[in-house]
Enzyme design. Structure first.
Site, PDB file in Angstrom:
ATOM      1  N   GLU A  39      -9.082  -3.338  -7.397  1.00 58.21           N
ATOM      2  CA  GLU A  39      -9.099  -3.186  -5.937  1.00 58.21           C
ATOM      3  C   GLU A  39      -9.325  -4.544  -5.265  1.00 58.21           C
ATOM      4  O   GLU A  39      -8.693  -4.853  -4.248  1.00 58.21           O
ATOM      5  CB  GLU A  39     -10.203  -2.224  -5.507  1.00 58.21           C
ATOM      6  CG  GLU A  39      -9.872  -0.752  -5.637  1.00 58.21           C
ATOM      7  CD  GLU A  39      -8.979  -0.249  -4.508  1.00 58.21           C
ATOM      8  OE1 GLU A  39      -8.438  -1.078  -3.737  1.00 58.21           O
ATOM      9  OE2 GLU A  39      -8.808   0.975  -4.403  1.00 58.21           O
ATOM     10  N   ASP A  47       0.827  -1.204   0.000  1.00 58.37           N
ATOM     11  CA  ASP A  47       0.000   0.000   0.000  1.00 58.37           C
ATOM     12  C   ASP A  47       0.865   1.259   0.000  1.00 58.37           C
ATOM     13  O   ASP A  47       0.465   2.288  -0.540  1.00 58.37           O
ATOM     14  CB  ASP A  47      -0.933  -0.003   1.218  1.00 58.37           C
ATOM     15  CG  ASP A  47      -2.105   0.957   1.058  1.00 58.37           C
ATOM     16  OD1 ASP A  47      -2.653   1.037  -0.063  1.00 58.37           O
ATOM     17  OD2 ASP A  47      -2.470   1.625   2.036  1.00 58.37           O
ATOM     18  N   TYR A  53     -12.506   3.185   0.441  1.00 64.15           N
ATOM     19  CA  TYR A  53     -11.925   3.054   1.777  1.00 64.15           C
ATOM     20  C   TYR A  53     -12.799   3.754   2.823  1.00 64.15           C
ATOM     21  O   TYR A  53     -12.933   3.283   3.948  1.00 64.15           O
ATOM     22  CB  TYR A  53     -10.506   3.603   1.795  1.00 64.15           C
ATOM     23  CG  TYR A  53      -9.449   2.597   1.422  1.00 64.15           C
ATOM     24  CD1 TYR A  53      -8.281   2.466   2.161  1.00 64.15           C
ATOM     25  CD2 TYR A  53      -9.605   1.753   0.317  1.00 64.15           C
ATOM     26  CE1 TYR A  53      -7.302   1.545   1.826  1.00 64.15           C
ATOM     27  CE2 TYR A  53      -8.644   0.827  -0.030  1.00 64.15           C
ATOM     28  CZ  TYR A  53      -7.496   0.718   0.718  1.00 64.15           C
ATOM     29  OH  TYR A  53      -6.530  -0.215   0.393  1.00 64.15           O
ATOM     30  N   CYS A  95     -10.764   3.786  -4.885  1.00 65.01           N
ATOM     31  CA  CYS A  95      -9.871   3.843  -3.731  1.00 65.01           C
ATOM     32  C   CYS A  95     -10.348   4.900  -2.735  1.00 65.01           C
ATOM     33  O   CYS A  95     -10.600   4.595  -1.566  1.00 65.01           O
ATOM     34  CB  CYS A  95      -8.447   4.140  -4.185  1.00 65.01           C
ATOM     35  SG  CYS A  95      -7.278   4.239  -2.821  1.00 65.01           S
TER      36      CYS A  95
END
Length: 222
Positions: A210, A45, A140, A136
Site C-alpha cells: 500500500e 486505482d 482508507y 485497503c
C-alpha cells in the site's frame, strides 16, 4: 488473550503509520498534491479495484459458510456496484474517460500489490485472503478519519480532492469497514500464536505494498 485486528496493526506499527500518513495522503488533505499525481493514482486505482473485485470473487468461492459467503458478496458488491461506478464518474470529472481507463497498462506497483493479494488468497485460506485485503478496506477508512482530525486538512471547494475524502468518510464505507473488522475479530480470536505470526506477515507485506502504491502515485511511476 484472543487476537484482534488491532493486533495486526500493532505488529507492523511503523509501516501502518507510514501508510496512513504517507506524503501523498497529507498533500491530498492540504490540497498541495500535484493534479498530475492524483490523476495517475486515479487511473491506477481503477485497475486496482478491478483486481480487488476478482479477489472478493475468490473470497466468495473460498467461503465455507453462508455467513462467510454473504460477507464476501458484500465486499464484491461494494466494489462492482458502488465504488467502481463512483470511480468512473469521478475520473470523468478529472478528464479521464472510461475508454482511457479500459486501455491503461498496469503500473508495477499495481501489479505487485494486486497479484500478491490474489496469490495469497489462492495459496491460503479465506482468513489469509481477508487479511491481505484488509489494509485497503480498513486503511482508507482510517485515512479519511485521520485527515479530518488534522487542522491542515482543507474541506469543501477549497480542496479539489474533497470528494475523495468524502467517499471514504461516508457512512456507507465506514459501515463496510467496521463490518470487515468485526469479521476479522471473530476469526482472529481463535488463532494460535504461530498462526497469528503467519497472518502478521501477510498484513505487513500488504501494508508495505500500500505504501508503494501511494509512492507510485506521488512520483507518477509506471
Amino acid at each position: 488473550m484472543p487476537y484482534q485486528f488491532e493486533d495486526l496493526k500493532n505488529s507492523c506499527h511503523a509501516k501502518w503509520h507510514a501508510y496512513i500518513k504517507h506524503s501523498f495522503v497529507q498533500q491530498l488533505g492540504d490540497a498541495s498534491l500535484a493534479p498530475e499525481a492524483f490523476q495517475h493514482y486515479l487511473k491506477q486505482d481503477y485497475l486496482f479495484l478491478i483486481q480487488f473485485a476478482r479477489a472478493y470473487g475468490l473470497a466468495v468461492y473460498k467461503s465455507p459458510t453462508l455467513s462467510d459467503l454473504k460477507q464476501a458478496k458484500e465486499g464484491l458488491k461494494a466494489i462492482v456496484d458502488i465504488e467502481l461506478d463512483l470511480h468512473i464518474r469521478y475520473c470523468e470529472e478529472w478528464g479521464i474517460s472510461e475508454q482511457e481507463l479500459a486501455n491503461l497498462p498496469e503500473a508495477r506497483a499495481t501489479l505487485a500489490y494486486t497479484r500478491y493479494v490474489l496469490d495469497t488468497g489462492n495459496r491460503g485460506d479465506l482468513l489469509d485472503l481477508h487479511v491481505a485485503l484488509s489494509p485497503c478496506m480498513v486503511g482508507y477508512g482510517e485515512i479519511a478519519t485521520w485527515l479530518n482530525s488534522r487542522a491542515e486538512t482543507l474541506r469543501g471547494d477549497s480542496n479539489p480532492y474533497n470528494a475523495w475524502i468524502a467517499m471514504y468518510e461516508s457512512a456507507e464505507f465506514q459501515d463496510a469497514m467496521q463490518s470487515e473488522i468485526r469479521w476479522l475479530n471473530e476469526r482472529l480470536a481463535d488463532v494460535s500464536s504461530a498462526r497469528f505470526d503467519q497472518l502478521s506477515r501477510i498484513f505487513s507485506d500488504a501494508t508495505r505494498l500500500e505504501i508503494d502504491f501511494w509512492q507510485m502515485g506521488l512520483t507518477q511511476s509506471d
